[in-house]
Design a protein around this motif. Structure first.
Motif, mmCIF file in Angstrom:
data_model
loop_
_atom_site.group_PDB
_atom_site.id
_atom_site.type_symbol
_atom_site.label_atom_id
_atom_site.label_comp_id
_atom_site.label_asym_id
_atom_site.label_seq_id
_atom_site.Cartn_x
_atom_site.Cartn_y
_atom_site.Cartn_z
ATOM 1 N N LYS A 121 35.652 53.222 15.595
ATOM 2 C CA LYS A 121 35.207 51.942 15.060
ATOM 3 C C LYS A 121 33.849 51.582 15.642
ATOM 4 O O LYS A 121 33.626 51.706 16.847
ATOM 5 C CB LYS A 121 36.210 50.821 15.387
ATOM 6 C CG LYS A 121 35.872 49.470 14.762
ATOM 7 C CD LYS A 121 35.857 49.523 13.251
ATOM 8 C CE LYS A 121 35.499 48.197 12.631
ATOM 9 N NZ LYS A 121 35.340 48.301 11.162
ATOM 10 N N ASN A 122 32.932 51.141 14.786
ATOM 11 C CA ASN A 122 31.696 50.479 15.195
ATOM 12 C C ASN A 122 31.864 48.991 14.918
ATOM 13 O O ASN A 122 32.408 48.612 13.877
ATOM 14 C CB ASN A 122 30.486 51.000 14.415
ATOM 15 C CG ASN A 122 30.242 52.481 14.624
ATOM 16 O OD1 ASN A 122 30.776 53.083 15.544
ATOM 17 N ND2 ASN A 122 29.426 53.058 13.765
ATOM 18 N N PHE A 123 31.393 48.142 15.823
ATOM 19 C CA PHE A 123 31.553 46.704 15.601
ATOM 20 C C PHE A 123 30.429 45.953 16.288
ATOM 21 O O PHE A 123 29.807 46.437 17.242
ATOM 22 C CB PHE A 123 32.921 46.212 16.090
ATOM 23 C CG PHE A 123 33.212 46.522 17.529
ATOM 24 C CD1 PHE A 123 33.006 45.574 18.520
ATOM 25 C CD2 PHE A 123 33.709 47.769 17.903
ATOM 26 C CE1 PHE A 123 33.282 45.863 19.844
ATOM 27 C CE2 PHE A 123 33.997 48.065 19.218
ATOM 28 C CZ PHE A 123 33.767 47.109 20.203
ATOM 29 N N ASN A 124 30.163 44.751 15.808
ATOM 30 C CA ASN A 124 29.074 43.944 16.324
ATOM 31 C C ASN A 124 29.478 43.275 17.628
ATOM 32 O O ASN A 124 30.643 43.302 18.050
ATOM 33 C CB ASN A 124 28.656 42.888 15.304
ATOM 34 C CG ASN A 124 28.034 43.507 14.067
ATOM 35 O OD1 ASN A 124 27.333 44.505 14.158
ATOM 36 N ND2 ASN A 124 28.299 42.914 12.909
ATOM 37 N N LYS A 135 40.922 42.265 24.416
ATOM 38 C CA LYS A 135 41.886 43.177 23.797
ATOM 39 C C LYS A 135 41.556 43.292 22.318
ATOM 40 O O LYS A 135 41.398 42.292 21.626
ATOM 41 C CB LYS A 135 43.316 42.660 23.977
ATOM 42 C CG LYS A 135 44.388 43.543 23.359
ATOM 43 C CD LYS A 135 45.780 42.970 23.615
ATOM 44 C CE LYS A 135 46.880 43.852 23.048
ATOM 45 N NZ LYS A 135 48.236 43.306 23.341
ATOM 46 N N GLY A 136 41.442 44.523 21.846
ATOM 47 C CA GLY A 136 41.138 44.752 20.444
ATOM 48 C C GLY A 136 42.262 45.496 19.754
ATOM 49 O O GLY A 136 42.818 46.441 20.311
ATOM 50 N N VAL A 137 42.603 45.074 18.551
ATOM 51 C CA VAL A 137 43.635 45.734 17.743
ATOM 52 C C VAL A 137 42.982 46.187 16.444
ATOM 53 O O VAL A 137 42.472 45.370 15.677
ATOM 54 C CB VAL A 137 44.817 44.796 17.465
ATOM 55 C CG1 VAL A 137 45.864 45.513 16.611
ATOM 56 C CG2 VAL A 137 45.436 44.300 18.773
ATOM 57 N N LEU A 138 43.011 47.496 16.217
ATOM 58 C CA LEU A 138 42.397 48.084 15.030
ATOM 59 C C LEU A 138 43.441 48.241 13.939
ATOM 60 O O LEU A 138 44.484 48.856 14.137
ATOM 61 C CB LEU A 138 41.802 49.451 15.378
ATOM 62 C CG LEU A 138 41.220 50.270 14.222
ATOM 63 C CD1 LEU A 138 40.003 49.570 13.631
ATOM 64 C CD2 LEU A 138 40.863 51.684 14.690
ATOM 65 N N ASN A 139 43.146 47.665 12.776
ATOM 66 C CA ASN A 139 43.989 47.868 11.599
ATOM 67 C C ASN A 139 43.497 49.138 10.908
ATOM 68 O O ASN A 139 42.426 49.161 10.303
ATOM 69 C CB ASN A 139 43.880 46.657 10.658
ATOM 70 C CG ASN A 139 44.827 46.751 9.476
ATOM 71 O OD1 ASN A 139 45.026 47.818 8.898
ATOM 72 N ND2 ASN A 139 45.414 45.615 9.103
ATOM 73 N N THR A 140 44.259 50.208 11.031
ATOM 74 C CA THR A 140 43.814 51.497 10.506
ATOM 75 C C THR A 140 43.839 51.549 8.977
ATOM 76 O O THR A 140 43.232 52.446 8.385
ATOM 77 C CB THR A 140 44.683 52.622 11.075
ATOM 78 O OG1 THR A 140 46.062 52.356 10.786
ATOM 79 C CG2 THR A 140 44.508 52.725 12.582
ATOM 80 N N THR A 150 42.848 48.855 6.915
ATOM 81 C CA THR A 150 41.645 48.166 6.436
ATOM 82 C C THR A 150 40.408 48.525 7.254
ATOM 83 O O THR A 150 39.299 48.097 6.921
ATOM 84 C CB THR A 150 41.849 46.647 6.502
ATOM 85 O OG1 THR A 150 42.064 46.262 7.879
ATOM 86 C CG2 THR A 150 43.052 46.231 5.673
ATOM 87 N N ASN A 151 40.591 49.288 8.353
ATOM 88 C CA ASN A 151 39.499 49.661 9.259
ATOM 89 C C ASN A 151 38.789 48.429 9.816
ATOM 90 O O ASN A 151 37.567 48.407 9.988
ATOM 91 C CB ASN A 151 38.487 50.579 8.571
ATOM 92 C CG ASN A 151 37.559 51.239 9.572
ATOM 93 O OD1 ASN A 151 37.963 51.556 10.693
ATOM 94 N ND2 ASN A 151 36.302 51.440 9.187
ATOM 95 N N SER A 152 39.562 47.400 10.103
ATOM 96 C CA SER A 152 39.017 46.180 10.701
ATOM 97 C C SER A 152 39.611 46.019 12.096
ATOM 98 O O SER A 152 40.746 46.436 12.358
ATOM 99 C CB SER A 152 39.353 44.961 9.841
ATOM 100 O OG SER A 152 40.753 44.813 9.704
ATOM 101 N N ILE A 153 38.844 45.431 12.989
ATOM 102 C CA ILE A 153 39.307 45.249 14.361
ATOM 103 C C ILE A 153 39.186 43.782 14.740
ATOM 104 O O ILE A 153 38.210 43.113 14.382
ATOM 105 C CB ILE A 153 38.515 46.146 15.337
ATOM 106 C CG1 ILE A 153 39.183 46.188 16.721
ATOM 107 C CG2 ILE A 153 37.057 45.730 15.435
ATOM 108 C CD1 ILE A 153 38.665 47.279 17.619
ATOM 109 N N VAL A 154 40.181 43.276 15.431
ATOM 110 C CA VAL A 154 40.205 41.893 15.900
ATOM 111 C C VAL A 154 40.224 41.905 17.417
ATOM 112 O O VAL A 154 41.094 42.537 18.030
ATOM 113 C CB VAL A 154 41.426 41.134 15.360
ATOM 114 C CG1 VAL A 154 41.482 39.722 15.951
ATOM 115 C CG2 VAL A 154 41.383 41.065 13.836
#
Length: 397
Positions: free
Chosen positions: A200-203, A248-253, A255-259
């Motif tokens: 995952k890449n994220f801002n 803490k990050g949780v990746l939704n595989t 939708t490829n989104s991370i919270v």
């Protein structure tokens, strides 16, 4: 146990004293005198990992410019020295969980005002149990690298981890630290001829120091000073990243989104609830494995070390408990000032603010990097305080 004294081992400064060994559960310790035969080489040791394979115990330690390896319990050591000419220090080590012949190491990078091509944090790998090492390119970690997705990106630190939830891979986390479009990256690889897989890449993610006190930053301070990263042992889509505070990050595989959720705060009094009021500057994250008979099976159990001590969570960060007790005396004071009319004391402490001992009890008067303190002898309610780049007066009663 490794020792380290300086943030970076500058020429002319001796760092730590090397490695200490205990054979009685930590009751007593012996210095391994033969870690570095040349006494002029700094002996900072940031991390130590141990692997058992085919009846052989392999100890690998890293710190400063060196990686140390021993297969005889620390009696003798082989040394690999980082060939980088810029200021780069080893900060992390991991054995591959499926094949202990594969070992990985990473560094942090001290950024100067002028960054040269190729400079940045580094990733090394070994396919012979740590005997020899090879530099592996990490896209976007080195300035103007041909593999960069965006020119100008570079990293101040690469943190690595392995997880039994995905045992053939090594995971890394780093931030670009450059411009334009600075980003965070989580990637994984088996290593060697195998390419990096983008997890995952994220801002950038903002954090909160306390109620109404915000700070926009790169996972709030993940850089060469604080750079902790863990992949959950329970699920490989759950991540912990520690900078100034812990996320803490949780990746939704799907939708490829991370919270990302901030699960600790700057100091115990700054959290909106006491459950997450630990302390600033995450220096270590350790997961505790569960067993089939454990009541905590499939729960994430972690210890974190920070500039205020040690805290633990038994439920993946929903609740933290500080476990410093009454015997962990690690507060480092820069200075102590006395009161004219009593035996009370006031002092500035590293990362623990301005503390006063009045009538036998300690309390915090200001939360910051505490510095020099001095009481006003004409007015015993006023103290003069130096902190960060400021000098101020404060009422301490």
């Amino acid at each position: 146990a490794g020792t380290r004294l300086t943030a970076f081992t500058y020429p002319g400064y001796e760092g730590g004293i090397g490695i200490l060994k205990s054979t009685n559960g930590g009751i007593s310790w012996t210095l391994l005198e033969n870690l570095v035969p040349n006494p002029t080489i700094a002996k900072n040791v940031e991390v130590i990992k141990i692997s058992f394979d085919a009846g052989i115990e392999t100890i690998i330690a890293a710190g400063g410019k060196n990686i140390y390896r021993s297969i005889d319990g620390g009696l003798t050591w082989s040394i690999f020295q980082n060939p980088a000419t810029f200021l780069s220090e080893f900060i992390d080590l991991e054995f591959n969980l499926s094949n202990p012949q594969y070992v990985y190491a990473s560094t942090k990078f001290a950024r100067n005002s002028i960054i040269n091509t190729g400079e940045g944090a580094q990733f090394f790998e070994s396919n012979d149990n740590g005997f020899t090492w090879t530099l592996k390119d990490v896209p976007d970690a080195n300035y103007n690298s041909p593999s960069n997705s965006i020119p100008g990106h570079f990293s101040e630190a690469i943190a690595i981890d392995v997880t039994p939830a995905d045992p053939t891979f090594v995971y890394i986390h780093f931030n670009s630290g450059g411009s334009p479009s600075p980003e965070n990256y989580i990637r994984k690889t088996i290593g060697f001829a195998n390419p990096w897989t983008i997890v995952k890449n994220f801002n950038y993610t903002p954090c909160v120091f306390g109620p109404g006190i915000g700070m926009t930053g790169n996972i709030c301070g993940f850089d060469r000073w604080c750079h902790e990263f863990e992949v959950s042992d329970v699920a490989s889509n759950i991540f912990y990243v520690g900078g100034t505070v812990l996320f803490k990050g949780v990746l939704n595989t799907t939708t490829n989104s991370i919270v990302w959720t901030q699960i600790t705060f700057y100091h115990p009094n700054s959290a909106t609830t006491c459950e997450n009021g630990t302390h600033a500057d995450i220096r270590e994250i350790i997961q505790i494995p569960t067993t089939s008979s454990s009541p905590y099976l499939n729960r994430e159990r972690l210890f974190i070390g920070n500039d205020g001590g040690i805290a633990k969570t038994w439920n993946g960060g929903n609740y933290f408990r500080n476990i410093n007790g009454y015997g962990l005396g690690i507060t480092q004071f820069y200075s102590i000032g006395g009161f004219e009319s009593s035996d009370d004391l006031i002092g500035g402490a590293l990362d623990n603010g301005i503390l006063a001992n009045q009538s036998g009890y300690w309390s915090q008067k200001l939360s910051t990097d505490g510095g020099w303190t001095q009481m006003d002898y004409e007015d015993p309610t006023i103290a003069y305080i130096a902190y960060l780049a400021n000098i101020t007066s404060a009422n301490v009663v």
